[in-house]
Design a protein around this motif. Structure first.
Motif, PDB file in Angstrom:
ATOM      1  N   ALA A  84       0.794  -1.209  -0.067  1.00  0.00           N
ATOM      2  CA  ALA A  84       0.034  -0.149   0.068  1.00  0.00           C
ATOM      3  C   ALA A  84       0.931   1.234  -0.026  1.00  0.00           C
ATOM      4  CB  ALA A  84      -1.013   0.175   1.142  1.00  0.00           C
ATOM      5  N   TYR A  85       1.949   1.160   0.604  1.00  0.00           N
ATOM      6  CA  TYR A  85       2.873   2.288   0.632  1.00  0.00           C
ATOM      7  C   TYR A  85       4.322   1.768   0.903  1.00  0.00           C
ATOM      8  CZ  TYR A  85       1.163   1.534   5.438  1.00  0.00           C
ATOM      9  OH  TYR A  85       0.586   0.854   6.543  1.00  0.00           O
ATOM     10  N   ASP A  86       5.324   2.397   0.851  1.00  0.00           N
ATOM     11  CA  ASP A  86       6.808   2.073   1.034  1.00  0.00           C
ATOM     12  C   ASP A  86       7.105   1.921   2.557  1.00  0.00           C
ATOM     13  OD1 ASP A  86       7.722   2.144  -1.686  1.00  0.00           O
ATOM     14  OD2 ASP A  86       7.847   4.349  -1.657  1.00  0.00           O
ATOM     15  N   ASP A  87       6.711   2.914   3.299  1.00  0.00           N
ATOM     16  CA  ASP A  87       6.924   3.014   4.587  1.00  0.00           C
ATOM     17  C   ASP A  87       5.925   3.696   5.502  1.00  0.00           C
ATOM     18  OD1 ASP A  87       9.458   4.430   6.951  1.00  0.00           O
ATOM     19  OD2 ASP A  87       8.489   2.442   7.179  1.00  0.00           O
ATOM     20  N   ASP A  88       5.731   3.105   6.522  1.00  0.00           N
ATOM     21  CA  ASP A  88       4.391   3.931   7.377  1.00  0.00           C
ATOM     22  C   ASP A  88       5.004   5.262   7.923  1.00  0.00           C
ATOM     23  OD1 ASP A  88       6.053   2.617   9.131  1.00  0.00           O
ATOM     24  OD2 ASP A  88       4.775   1.545  10.293  1.00  0.00           O
ATOM     25  N   SER A  89       6.233   5.654   7.809  1.00  0.00           N
ATOM     26  CA  SER A  89       6.260   7.052   8.021  1.00  0.00           C
ATOM     27  C   SER A  89       5.884   7.960   7.091  1.00  0.00           C
ATOM     28  CB  SER A  89       7.933   7.222   7.941  1.00  0.00           C
ATOM     29  OG  SER A  89       8.480   6.895   6.611  1.00  0.00           O
ATOM     30  N   GLN A  90       5.167   7.536   5.994  1.00  0.00           N
ATOM     31  CA  GLN A  90       4.511   8.548   5.119  1.00  0.00           C
ATOM     32  C   GLN A  90       3.215   8.909   5.584  1.00  0.00           C
ATOM     33  OE1 GLN A  90       5.444   5.304   1.545  1.00  0.00           O
ATOM     34  NE2 GLN A  90       4.396   7.084   0.722  1.00  0.00           N
ATOM     35  N   ILE A  91       2.729   8.091   6.895  1.00  0.00           N
ATOM     36  CA  ILE A  91       1.219   8.429   7.246  1.00  0.00           C
ATOM     37  C   ILE A  91       1.635   9.896   8.070  1.00  0.00           C
ATOM     38  CG2 ILE A  91      -0.466   7.698   8.820  1.00  0.00           C
ATOM     39  CD1 ILE A  91       0.457   4.868   7.960  1.00  0.00           C
ATOM     40  N   VAL A  92       1.071  10.802   7.651  1.00  0.00           N
ATOM     41  CA  VAL A  92       0.866  12.277   8.626  1.00  0.00           C
ATOM     42  C   VAL A  92      -0.212  12.115   9.490  1.00  0.00           C
ATOM     43  CG1 VAL A  92       2.480  13.470   6.920  1.00  0.00           C
ATOM     44  CG2 VAL A  92       0.183  13.530   6.518  1.00  0.00           C
ATOM     45  N   ARG A  93      -1.313  11.515   8.841  1.00  0.00           N
ATOM     46  CA  ARG A  93      -2.701  11.683   9.712  1.00  0.00           C
ATOM     47  C   ARG A  93      -3.131  10.235   9.899  1.00  0.00           C
ATOM     48  NH1 ARG A  93      -7.519  15.290   8.109  1.00  0.00           N
ATOM     49  NH2 ARG A  93      -8.367  13.321   7.074  1.00  0.00           N
ATOM     50  N   LEU A  94      -3.457   9.881  11.195  1.00  0.00           N
ATOM     51  CA  LEU A  94      -3.915   8.483  11.436  1.00  0.00           C
ATOM     52  C   LEU A  94      -5.043   8.467  12.223  1.00  0.00           C
ATOM     53  CD1 LEU A  94      -3.455   5.391  10.898  1.00  0.00           C
ATOM     54  CD2 LEU A  94      -2.015   5.756  13.162  1.00  0.00           C
ATOM     55  N   THR A  95      -6.267   8.042  11.659  1.00  0.00           N
ATOM     56  CA  THR A  95      -7.689   7.934  12.589  1.00  0.00           C
ATOM     57  C   THR A  95      -7.985   6.731  13.011  1.00  0.00           C
ATOM     58  OG1 THR A  95      -8.229   9.863  11.442  1.00  0.00           O
ATOM     59  CG2 THR A  95     -10.037   8.978  12.631  1.00  0.00           C
ATOM     60  N   VAL A  96      -8.091   6.330  14.328  1.00  0.00           N
ATOM     61  CA  VAL A  96      -8.757   4.668  14.300  1.00  0.00           C
ATOM     62  C   VAL A  96     -10.077   4.777  15.233  1.00  0.00           C
ATOM     63  CG1 VAL A  96      -8.037   2.814  15.593  1.00  0.00           C
ATOM     64  CG2 VAL A  96      -6.069   4.332  14.733  1.00  0.00           C
ATOM     65  N   GLU A  97     -11.016   4.120  14.787  1.00  0.00           N
ATOM     66  CA  GLU A  97     -12.230   4.124  15.518  1.00  0.00           C
ATOM     67  C   GLU A  97     -12.486   2.574  15.971  1.00  0.00           C
ATOM     68  OE1 GLU A  97     -15.433   7.060  14.026  1.00  0.00           O
ATOM     69  OE2 GLU A  97     -14.115   6.732  12.524  1.00  0.00           O
TER      70      GLU A  97
END
Length: 173
Positions: A84-97
């Motif tokens: 889905a992506y190279d590295d999870d450091s690309q995630i700048v916003r993470l929402t969990v419900e």
């Protein structure tokens, strides 16, 4: 934009195993990663580049107490392994419900999006009608091509004139 429906991830408490002085991903963690990778391969997921926004909906199997943060490591690592992506450091916003349990269908629903362009700049945006990602040329372009075509097929549709009609109190022709 990427929408996935994945199995419920194992807790981080069961994701790691200590073998002597080494720390390894457990058998359950490796199986979960393999399952997610297979599901993503079936859906022909393309790798996202740049900064990303990830929205996660956890739907457990029962009412046992679970911390939402304990599910993230296994899920994000499996999505990275699935491409889905190279590295999870690309995630700048993470929402969990976390939602009410569903015994017949425990799952994790994930939406991965690119970060939208700043207002006034060209780049990726989200369509105001269908919420799909598209490349926009600027702030006046807020509908994707498909929704623009759909809108133009409406009977009696008159496009709104863009631009300023008044400047310093005087009408502009």
């Amino acid at each position: 934009m990427l929408r996935l429906q994945l199995p419920f991830p194992p807790s981080v408490n069961r994701y790691w195993r200590h073998v002597g002085t080494r720390v390894l991903v457990s058998k359950e963690g490796r199986e979960y990663r393999r399952t997610v990778r297979g599901l993503m391969k079936l859906q022909k997921v393309k790798k996202h580049d740049g900064d990303l926004i990830v929205d996660i909906r956890l739907i457990p199997v029962d009412r046992r107490r679970r911390d939402v943060d304990n599910s993230l490591k296994a899920l994000l690592d499996a999505m990275q392994a699935g491409g889905a992506y190279d590295d999870d450091s690309q995630i700048v916003r993470l929402t969990v419900e976390k939602f009410e349990p569903e015994a017949d269908c425990p799952r994790t629903e994930v939406i991965v999006r690119r970060v939208p362009a700043k207002l006034g700049e060209p780049g990726y945006r989200f369509c105001l009608r269908c919420d799909d990602e598209f490349y926009s040329l600027g702030p006046g372009n807020r509908l994707c091509e498909e929704c623009t075509r759909w809108r133009s097929r409406l009977t009696g549709f008159v496009p709104i004139a863009r631009g300023r009609k008044y400047r310093n109190g005087a009408r502009i022709a």
